[in-house]
Design a protein around this motif. Structure first.
Motif, PDB file in Angstrom:
ATOM      1  N   MET A   1       0.875  -1.170   0.000  1.00 53.62           N
ATOM      2  CA  MET A   1       0.000   0.000   0.000  1.00 53.62           C
ATOM      3  C   MET A   1       0.911   1.218   0.000  1.00 53.62           C
ATOM      4  N   PRO A   2       1.439   1.564  -1.191  1.00 49.98           N
ATOM      5  CA  PRO A   2       2.471   2.600  -1.254  1.00 49.98           C
ATOM      6  C   PRO A   2       2.014   3.978  -0.783  1.00 49.98           C
ATOM      7  N   SER A   3       0.742   4.302  -0.962  1.00 45.97           N
ATOM      8  CA  SER A   3       0.277   5.619  -0.515  1.00 45.97           C
ATOM      9  C   SER A   3       0.305   5.738   1.005  1.00 45.97           C
ATOM     10  N   LEU A   4       0.282   4.592   1.709  1.00 46.85           N
ATOM     11  CA  LEU A   4       0.390   4.583   3.175  1.00 46.85           C
ATOM     12  C   LEU A   4       1.788   4.173   3.631  1.00 46.85           C
ATOM     13  N   GLN A   5       2.654   3.883   2.674  1.00 48.21           N
ATOM     14  CA  GLN A   5       4.012   3.405   2.941  1.00 48.21           C
ATOM     15  C   GLN A   5       3.996   2.147   3.806  1.00 48.21           C
ATOM     16  N   LEU A   6       3.105   1.194   3.424  1.00 51.32           N
ATOM     17  CA  LEU A   6       2.965  -0.056   4.166  1.00 51.32           C
ATOM     18  C   LEU A   6       3.149  -1.247   3.235  1.00 51.32           C
ATOM     19  N   GLU A   7       3.692  -2.319   3.794  1.00 58.66           N
ATOM     20  CA  GLU A   7       3.719  -3.622   3.139  1.00 58.66           C
ATOM     21  C   GLU A   7       3.318  -4.658   4.169  1.00 58.66           C
ATOM     22  N   PHE A   8       2.473  -5.594   3.748  1.00 56.88           N
ATOM     23  CA  PHE A   8       1.989  -6.654   4.624  1.00 56.88           C
ATOM     24  C   PHE A   8       2.366  -8.000   4.044  1.00 56.88           C
ATOM     25  N   ARG A   9       2.747  -8.928   4.911  1.00 54.12           N
ATOM     26  CA  ARG A   9       2.908 -10.312   4.483  1.00 54.12           C
ATOM     27  C   ARG A   9       1.522 -10.820   4.145  1.00 54.12           C
ATOM     28  N   TYR A  10       1.380 -11.449   3.009  1.00 55.74           N
ATOM     29  CA  TYR A  10       0.078 -11.899   2.514  1.00 55.74           C
ATOM     30  C   TYR A  10       0.075 -13.425   2.416  1.00 55.74           C
TER      31      TYR A  10
ATOM     32  N   PHE B   1      -9.755  -2.788   3.790  1.00 53.36           N
ATOM     33  CA  PHE B   1      -9.414  -1.384   3.573  1.00 53.36           C
ATOM     34  C   PHE B   1     -10.299  -0.854   2.448  1.00 53.36           C
ATOM     35  N   SER B   2     -10.238   0.436   2.166  1.00 55.50           N
ATOM     36  CA  SER B   2     -10.963   1.013   1.041  1.00 55.50           C
ATOM     37  C   SER B   2     -10.089   0.979  -0.201  1.00 55.50           C
ATOM     38  N   GLY B   3     -10.413   0.103  -1.129  1.00 60.01           N
ATOM     39  CA  GLY B   3      -9.655  -0.026  -2.366  1.00 60.01           C
ATOM     40  C   GLY B   3      -9.834   1.158  -3.299  1.00 60.01           C
ATOM     41  N   ARG B   4     -10.840   1.965  -3.045  1.00 63.90           N
ATOM     42  CA  ARG B   4     -11.044   3.184  -3.830  1.00 63.90           C
ATOM     43  C   ARG B   4     -10.059   4.271  -3.394  1.00 63.90           C
ATOM     44  N   ILE B   5      -9.744   4.315  -2.113  1.00 67.29           N
ATOM     45  CA  ILE B   5      -8.895   5.368  -1.558  1.00 67.29           C
ATOM     46  C   ILE B   5      -7.432   4.959  -1.522  1.00 67.29           C
ATOM     47  N   VAL B   6      -7.153   3.722  -1.129  1.00 67.49           N
ATOM     48  CA  VAL B   6      -5.785   3.272  -0.882  1.00 67.49           C
ATOM     49  C   VAL B   6      -5.237   2.514  -2.098  1.00 67.49           C
ATOM     50  N   ARG B   7      -4.120   3.005  -2.657  1.00 63.02           N
ATOM     51  CA  ARG B   7      -3.433   2.255  -3.715  1.00 63.02           C
ATOM     52  C   ARG B   7      -2.908   0.962  -3.111  1.00 63.02           C
ATOM     53  N   HIS B   8      -3.055  -0.135  -3.861  1.00 57.74           N
ATOM     54  CA  HIS B   8      -2.653  -1.436  -3.337  1.00 57.74           C
ATOM     55  C   HIS B   8      -2.266  -2.364  -4.483  1.00 57.74           C
ATOM     56  N   GLY B   9      -1.486  -3.368  -4.153  1.00 58.46           N
ATOM     57  CA  GLY B   9      -1.086  -4.373  -5.126  1.00 58.46           C
ATOM     58  C   GLY B   9      -0.501  -5.577  -4.404  1.00 58.46           C
TER      59      GLY B   9
END
Length: 144
Positions: free
Chosen positions: A87-96, A104-112
């Protein structure tokens, strides 16, 4: 499980999802929409969209057709190693890892999700505003 988790995390979203499906059932009853009527009998969640992604990296993105105030719930299963959601806009990475659930809100938070070694299936549960508009049920407010 995603629906039960939503009931705890964002009760208003849960109840508006139920109301939307009740309204859709009423609408299709009188319109001879047989396929939709049959599908609604078996749809066992308050989310109105499900996307299944298999063994695929997803580039960082936002989902512009989703409701900003709603949670999307992503779950992952499979036999794989070293999966990460960013989630680069929040400067976060999670083990998946397999069995993981992230909301989370996929509309607001960039994710991949980065590419993995092995077999991975990702389930993305979310809500589109167009369904609520058609059902004439307002979407939910922000989670409290």
């Amino acid at each position: 499980i995603a629906t039960a988790a939503l009931r705890v995390m964002h009760p208003q979203q849960y109840w508006t999802g139920l109301q939307a499906f009740a309204s859709l059932r009423d609408k299709v009853g009188g319109k001879e929409l047989l396929k939709m009527s049959e599908t609604l009998q078996y749809w066992a969640t308050v989310f109105n969209i499900l996307t299944i992604i298999c063994n695929q990296e997803t580039q960082n993105h936002r989902d512009h057709s989703l409701i900003p105030k709603c949670f999307d719930i992503l779950t992952s299963v499979g036999n794989y190693l070293n999966a990460w959601m960013s989630m680069p806009s929040l400067q976060l990475e999670f083990r998946y890892n397999p069995g993981c659930m992230i909301a989370f809100s996929g509309r607001i938070v960039r994710h991949g999700v980065h590419a993995v070694e092995g077999d991975q299936i990702g389930w993305a549960w979310y809500m589109r505003d167009a369904v609520h508009i058609y059902a004439r049920i307002p979407s939910c407010g922000w989670a409290m």
